[in-house]
Design a protein around this motif. Structure first.
Motif, PDB file in Angstrom:
ATOM      1  N   HIS A 269       0.781  -1.237  -0.128  1.00  0.00           N
ATOM      2  CA  HIS A 269      -0.166   0.249  -0.047  1.00  0.00           C
ATOM      3  C   HIS A 269       0.827   1.334   0.026  1.00  0.00           C
ATOM      4  N   ALA A 270       0.451   2.203  -0.876  1.00  0.00           N
ATOM      5  CA  ALA A 270       1.231   3.329  -0.968  1.00  0.00           C
ATOM      6  C   ALA A 270       0.375   4.396  -0.686  1.00  0.00           C
ATOM      7  N   SER A 271       0.738   5.592  -0.118  1.00  0.00           N
ATOM      8  CA  SER A 271      -0.152   6.981   0.360  1.00  0.00           C
ATOM      9  C   SER A 271       0.880   7.895   0.646  1.00  0.00           C
TER      10      SER A 271
ATOM     11  N   ASP B 261       1.430  17.070   3.097  1.00  0.00           N
ATOM     12  CA  ASP B 261       2.671  17.331   2.349  1.00  0.00           C
ATOM     13  C   ASP B 261       2.909  16.128   1.089  1.00  0.00           C
ATOM     14  N   PRO B 262       2.407  16.475  -0.150  1.00  0.00           N
ATOM     15  CA  PRO B 262       2.562  15.256  -1.127  1.00  0.00           C
ATOM     16  C   PRO B 262       3.824  14.943  -1.451  1.00  0.00           C
ATOM     17  N   ALA B 263       4.955  15.675  -1.013  1.00  0.00           N
ATOM     18  CA  ALA B 263       6.303  15.192  -1.137  1.00  0.00           C
ATOM     19  C   ALA B 263       6.534  14.006  -0.349  1.00  0.00           C
ATOM     20  N   LYS B 264       6.029  13.887   0.840  1.00  0.00           N
ATOM     21  CA  LYS B 264       6.363  12.730   1.858  1.00  0.00           C
ATOM     22  C   LYS B 264       5.304  11.717   1.114  1.00  0.00           C
ATOM     23  N   PHE B 265       5.848  10.151   1.657  1.00  0.00           N
ATOM     24  CA  PHE B 265       5.274   9.273   1.162  1.00  0.00           C
ATOM     25  C   PHE B 265       5.323   7.855   2.082  1.00  0.00           C
TER      26      PHE B 265
ATOM     27  N   ARG C 214      -3.350  16.644  -4.098  1.00  0.00           N
ATOM     28  CA  ARG C 214      -3.489  17.627  -3.182  1.00  0.00           C
ATOM     29  C   ARG C 214      -2.798  18.963  -3.690  1.00  0.00           C
ATOM     30  N   GLY C 215      -2.874  19.209  -4.810  1.00  0.00           N
ATOM     31  CA  GLY C 215      -1.872  20.580  -5.507  1.00  0.00           C
ATOM     32  C   GLY C 215      -0.701  20.276  -5.436  1.00  0.00           C
ATOM     33  N   THR C 216      -0.227  21.321  -6.027  1.00  0.00           N
ATOM     34  CA  THR C 216       1.273  21.451  -6.165  1.00  0.00           C
ATOM     35  C   THR C 216       1.942  21.999  -4.879  1.00  0.00           C
ATOM     36  N   GLY C 217       1.407  22.795  -4.344  1.00  0.00           N
ATOM     37  CA  GLY C 217       1.939  23.511  -3.047  1.00  0.00           C
ATOM     38  C   GLY C 217       3.151  24.374  -3.568  1.00  0.00           C
TER      39      GLY C 217
END
Length: 350
Positions: free
Chosen positions: A112-114, A119-123, A335-338
């Motif tokens: 599972h990945a999320s 912060d979309p750069a964190k995973f 979640r947008g590019t921020g």
């Protein structure tokens, strides 16, 4: 000898073929939570070895980890067949190479990945894997010195009582075959440079339990072997990887890695138990097809199956390949590019 090196060449070639499966940072069929490939031309200290090699090849019946998954996340699964060949060349003139030990296993994975937080750069990745593995060195001799087989398919019997009483492993042609069932959980968490850049840092941890039933075909562990070698195994590992910020735009950029793997082999009916710990530090270059240098130290029972009784500290300097790994997720649009840069880092230094 020629057959041995043919086996090693095939394993290494098949592993290297995986590099061509996709782009530099986004392989079409990435490999997650599986073994890496090593070669130690500077032999482990005080073991009378010329070199040690461990070639890992992973072939997928199904691999649902792809570009879309790295963007959308969620659950995916893979069905890999893994072949890990392990060979040591001794510093002697007669028969310097023992038959290699090898592990061949079918271990399906559910991963599972999320993103993590806002912060979309964190995973993060979470995985469950398990299956069947055969671990052997392909020999038919008795496991311990002082024993022999009256017929090829017969059980071992004592041929030298004094030698048999010492319970010394037969490292020449002894059978150290075992087959086991495993179940493992994996966790990985990290951060990328922006949304399309390479991994900035990550933590990876695994817990695994291996059940080695007596007589599990093919070539399962026998009672004599379990009494001296131990039986079931609990293993754990942790790795921390960091890509130095000052080098992220350079051709020599890569990942510095610190890793630890340890385990405990449970005793069988009052026999001995065994512990082991491996520490590694390495640097893998992005622009050399995930190739780099590694230093390894090992404490406790040797990880090479025919040498399990050897508990001398082991030190080795060599090379490693970490092929088809995920070094960037496609987080664009999540979640947008921020306001983050969408620069894709290449090996041209641009």
């Amino acid at each position: 000898m020629s057959r041995l090196f043919t086996m090693m060449a095939v394993a290494l070639t098949s592993a290297n073929m995986l590099i061509a499966q996709g782009a530099e940072l986004h392989p079409r069929s990435p490999i997650v939570f599986l073994e890496k490939t090593y070669f130690f031309p500077l032999a482990p200290y005080d073991r009378s070895l010329r070199f040690e090699g461990e070639a890992a090849g992973h072939y997928f019946i199904v691999n649902r980890l792809d570009w879309t998954w790295t963007k959308e996340g969620g659950w995916r699964y893979t069905v890999p067949i893994s072949m890990v060949f392990h060979v040591r060349m001794l510093d002697i003139t007669s028969e310097p190479v023992r038959t290699p030990s090898y592990r061949i296993g079918l271990r399906p994975q559910f991963i599972h990945a999320s993103p993590v937080g806002a912060d979309p750069a964190k995973f993060s990745l979470f995985g469950i894997s398990g299956g069947f593995t055969h671990y052997s060195n392909g020999q038919q001799g008795c496991t311990y010195l002082g024993f022999s087989r009256p017929a090829p398919d017969a059980d071992c019997v004592v041929s030298n009582a004094a030698l048999a009483a010492q319970r010394r492993a037969n490292t020449i042609d002894g059978d150290f075959s075992t087959s086991y069932l495993s179940l493992a959980i994996h966790g990985q968490r990290g951060r990328h440079y922006g949304l399309a850049g390479p991994t900035r840092y990550q933590h990876i941890a695994t817990l695994e339990f291996q059940a080695h039933p007596i007589g599990l075909p093919p070539g399962g562990m026998n009672t004599q072997q379990a009494l001296e070698y131990g039986q079931h195994v609990a293993r754990g590992s942790y790795e921390f990887e960091l890509r130095p910020r000052r080098w992220v735009d350079k051709k020599w950029r890569g990942l510095a890695r610190l890793g630890a793997k340890g385990g405990y082999r449970f005793s069988y009916k009052g026999g001995p138990d065994w512990t082991f710990l491996t520490l590694e530090t390495s640097y893998v270059f992005d622009c050399l097809q995930k190739f780099g240098g590694v230093f390894r130290t090992h404490l406790g029972s040797d990880y090479y199956n025919i040498n399990f009784q050897d508990t001398r500290p082991l030190f080795a300097v060599g090379l490693m390949w970490d092929l088809s790994r995920i070094d960037a997720f496609n987080r664009t649009g999540i979640r947008g590019t921020g306001g983050r840069s969408q620069k894709v880092y290449t090996c041209t230094g641009d």
